[in-house]
Enzyme design. Structure first.
Site, PDB file in Angstrom:
ATOM      1  N   GLU A 139       0.802  -1.289  -0.195  1.00 24.67           N
ATOM      2  CA  GLU A 139      -0.131   0.057  -0.079  1.00 24.67           C
ATOM      3  C   GLU A 139       0.830   1.350   0.229  1.00 24.67           C
ATOM      4  O   GLU A 139       0.341   2.202  -0.485  1.00 24.67           O
ATOM      5  CB  GLU A 139      -0.958  -0.106   1.228  1.00 24.67           C
ATOM      6  CG  GLU A 139      -2.111  -0.822   1.110  1.00 24.67           C
ATOM      7  CD  GLU A 139      -2.913  -0.747  -0.193  1.00 24.67           C
ATOM      8  OE1 GLU A 139      -3.026   0.440  -0.719  1.00 24.67           O
ATOM      9  OE2 GLU A 139      -3.702  -1.773  -0.368  1.00 24.67           O
ATOM     10  N   CYS A 141     -20.001  -0.622 -17.707  1.00 24.81           N
ATOM     11  CA  CYS A 141     -21.106  -0.944 -16.746  1.00 24.81           C
ATOM     12  C   CYS A 141     -21.873  -2.150 -17.210  1.00 24.81           C
ATOM     13  O   CYS A 141     -22.407  -2.676 -16.083  1.00 24.81           O
ATOM     14  CB  CYS A 141     -21.933   0.277 -17.049  1.00 24.81           C
ATOM     15  SG  CYS A 141     -21.362   1.845 -16.738  1.00 24.81           S
ATOM     16  N   TYR A 181      -6.135   5.984   4.839  1.00 22.13           N
ATOM     17  CA  TYR A 181      -6.485   4.970   3.948  1.00 22.13           C
ATOM     18  C   TYR A 181      -5.732   3.629   4.126  1.00 22.13           C
ATOM     19  O   TYR A 181      -6.064   2.735   4.428  1.00 22.13           O
ATOM     20  CB  TYR A 181      -6.085   5.570   2.565  1.00 22.13           C
ATOM     21  CG  TYR A 181      -6.208   4.263   1.783  1.00 22.13           C
ATOM     22  CD1 TYR A 181      -7.294   3.729   1.069  1.00 22.13           C
ATOM     23  CD2 TYR A 181      -4.830   3.867   1.044  1.00 22.13           C
ATOM     24  CE1 TYR A 181      -7.265   2.808   0.506  1.00 22.13           C
ATOM     25  CE2 TYR A 181      -4.658   2.843   0.295  1.00 22.13           C
ATOM     26  CZ  TYR A 181      -5.996   2.053  -0.015  1.00 22.13           C
ATOM     27  OH  TYR A 181      -5.849   1.129  -1.046  1.00 22.13           O
ATOM     28  N   ASP A 210      -9.707   4.792  -1.322  1.00 25.46           N
ATOM     29  CA  ASP A 210      -8.650   5.270  -2.332  1.00 25.46           C
ATOM     30  C   ASP A 210      -9.286   5.882  -3.339  1.00 25.46           C
ATOM     31  O   ASP A 210     -10.488   6.080  -3.764  1.00 25.46           O
ATOM     32  CB  ASP A 210      -7.451   4.388  -2.701  1.00 25.46           C
ATOM     33  CG  ASP A 210      -7.981   3.356  -3.540  1.00 25.46           C
ATOM     34  OD1 ASP A 210      -9.325   3.362  -3.926  1.00 25.46           O
ATOM     35  OD2 ASP A 210      -7.239   2.353  -4.149  1.00 25.46           O
ATOM     36  N   CYS A 270     -20.754  -4.922 -14.787  1.00 25.77           N
ATOM     37  CA  CYS A 270     -20.508  -4.178 -13.301  1.00 25.77           C
ATOM     38  C   CYS A 270     -21.595  -5.230 -12.574  1.00 25.77           C
ATOM     39  O   CYS A 270     -22.813  -5.040 -12.526  1.00 25.77           O
ATOM     40  CB  CYS A 270     -20.567  -2.722 -13.255  1.00 25.77           C
ATOM     41  SG  CYS A 270     -20.380  -2.123 -11.612  1.00 25.77           S
ATOM     42  N   CYS A 275     -27.180   1.979  -9.620  1.00 20.29           N
ATOM     43  CA  CYS A 275     -25.964   2.908  -9.843  1.00 20.29           C
ATOM     44  C   CYS A 275     -26.586   4.153 -10.418  1.00 20.29           C
ATOM     45  O   CYS A 275     -27.140   4.087 -11.407  1.00 20.29           O
ATOM     46  CB  CYS A 275     -24.733   2.283 -10.843  1.00 20.29           C
ATOM     47  SG  CYS A 275     -23.581   3.587 -11.010  1.00 20.29           S
TER      48      CYS A 275
END
Ligand code: SF4
Length: 351
Positions: free
Chosen positions: A39, A199, A122, A140, A202, A208
């Site tokens: 990270e 999408c 984070y 993030d 997704c 959404c």
């Protein structure tokens, strides 16, 4: 997002999770050392770039204890090329704090993690979620984008951060929070991409709002950034007849702290006067100002360096000043030489 949304995301993750060098196989947890190291490396850097560095680090320093006992110079040198060198210094300081205060075991609570060098909200959340399977919300840039689109949040960043963070916390499930955190990261990186989000494949398509309103790709909105200033200076590449180049160490604190560099004039905004800059040469020599130069972008400014080169006349120049050193081109890969200085030396050698 309802629980069924989280469940859908986890089902998708079980099929489409990315294989990453630091990621444990399905059903296992990645050790905190590897989560933390990856990270920190991934801040401001892509997965593709980080892979080799990560392998090199864990091969050389397989545990946090090994990293803590490594000389800082070696860590900075292994980091060279990844940029944002304060991260490497904090990495080393953090490893020492974990060994010194926690006997080499990463703490699991947010307050203790946040008190460690280089660990922000984070990273603390990512460690808690991925290494310890705690329901921590790790937001993030990728996750920020997914949430902004999912809820059609039109407030521009950075103002939208508070709303995005609040939404993100509500979404974290109690079951498999570590996998959920990684699923959100993967979705943002592979499906809900900055341009042309996919999408149709997704798992969050249903519900959404950004997609329904036809504005998904424009989100998150951002306030226009102020233009970065440009600083200019003259870098001095002093070479010995055997090709060794004079390097000096930068002060430990501040930009590129503790890294190696060729000497240069001060970096100032405004037009560069070569005649004035030459007065800042580290030694009197027959300096030749080369055609062209290099340009490099830091977080807060652009840097344009003209380059002057000279051949050192006597071996006595080796005793120039404390912190300076002659380094052959072959040995440079072992030095903590930031990208901007690699560009300068490459230009001087080729010109
Ligand atoms: Fe992103 Fe499209 Fe999925 Fe919405 S439906 S989260 S915009 S990929």
């Amino acid at each position: 997002m309802t629980t069924s949304h989280a469940a859908r995301l986890l089902t998708w993750y079980d099929r489409h999770r990315r294989t990453l060098p630091w990621r444990a196989p399905p059903g296992d947890r990645t050790p905190p050392y590897l989560v933390w190291l990856s990270e920190i490396m991934l801040q401001q850097t892509t997965v593709a770039t980080v892979g080799d560095y990560f392998h090199r680090f864990v091969t050389r320093w397989p545990t946090v204890e090994a990293l803590a006992t490594a000389p800082l110079d070696e860590v900075l040198s292994a980091w060279a090329g990844l940029g944002y060198y304060a991260r490497a210094r904090n990495l080393h300081a953090c490893a020492n704090a974990i060994v010194g205060h926690y006997g080499g075991e990463f703490p699991e609570d947010e307050a203790s993690l946040l008190a460690l060098p280089g660990i922000g909200r984070y990273t603390a959340a990512a460690i808690r979620a991925i290494a310890f399977d705690q329901p921590a919300s790790a937001v993030d840039g990728n996750v920020e984008r997914v949430i902004a689109r999912l809820y059609a949040i039109e407030t521009p960043l950075p103002d939208a951060k508070i709303e995005i963070a609040a939404r993100a916390v509500e979404l974290v499930p109690q079951q498999r929070p570590g996998d959920y955190a990684q699923a959100m990261m993967d979705l943002g990186a592979t499906v809900c991409t900055p341009r042309n989000p996919s999408c149709v494949i997704c798992p969050l398509l249903k519900g959404c709002r950004g997609r329904v309103q036809g504005i998904a790709e424009q989100l998150p909105r951002r306030l226009p950034k102020a233009d970065k200033p440009t600083r200019r200076g003259l870098a001095f590449v002093l070479m010995r007849k055997d090709g060794a180049v004079l390097l000096r160490k930068r002060p430990a604190k501040g930009l590129l702290g503790g890294m190696d560099e060729v000497p240069s004039s001060a970096w100032r905004e405004g037009k560069l006067s070569i005649a004035d800059a030459l007065k800042e040469a580290p030694v009197p020599a027959n300096w030749k100002v080369l055609d062209g130069g290099i340009r490099h972008t830091f977080t807060h400014f652009h840097l344009e360096l003209a380059i002057a080169r000279a051949i050192a006349a006597t071996a006595g120049l080796a005793r120039l000043a404390p912190g300076t050193d002659w380094v052959t081109v072959e040995k440079m890969t072992e030095r903590a030489l930031p990208t901007v200085m690699r560009k300068v030396i490459a230009h001087a050698i080729q010109a």
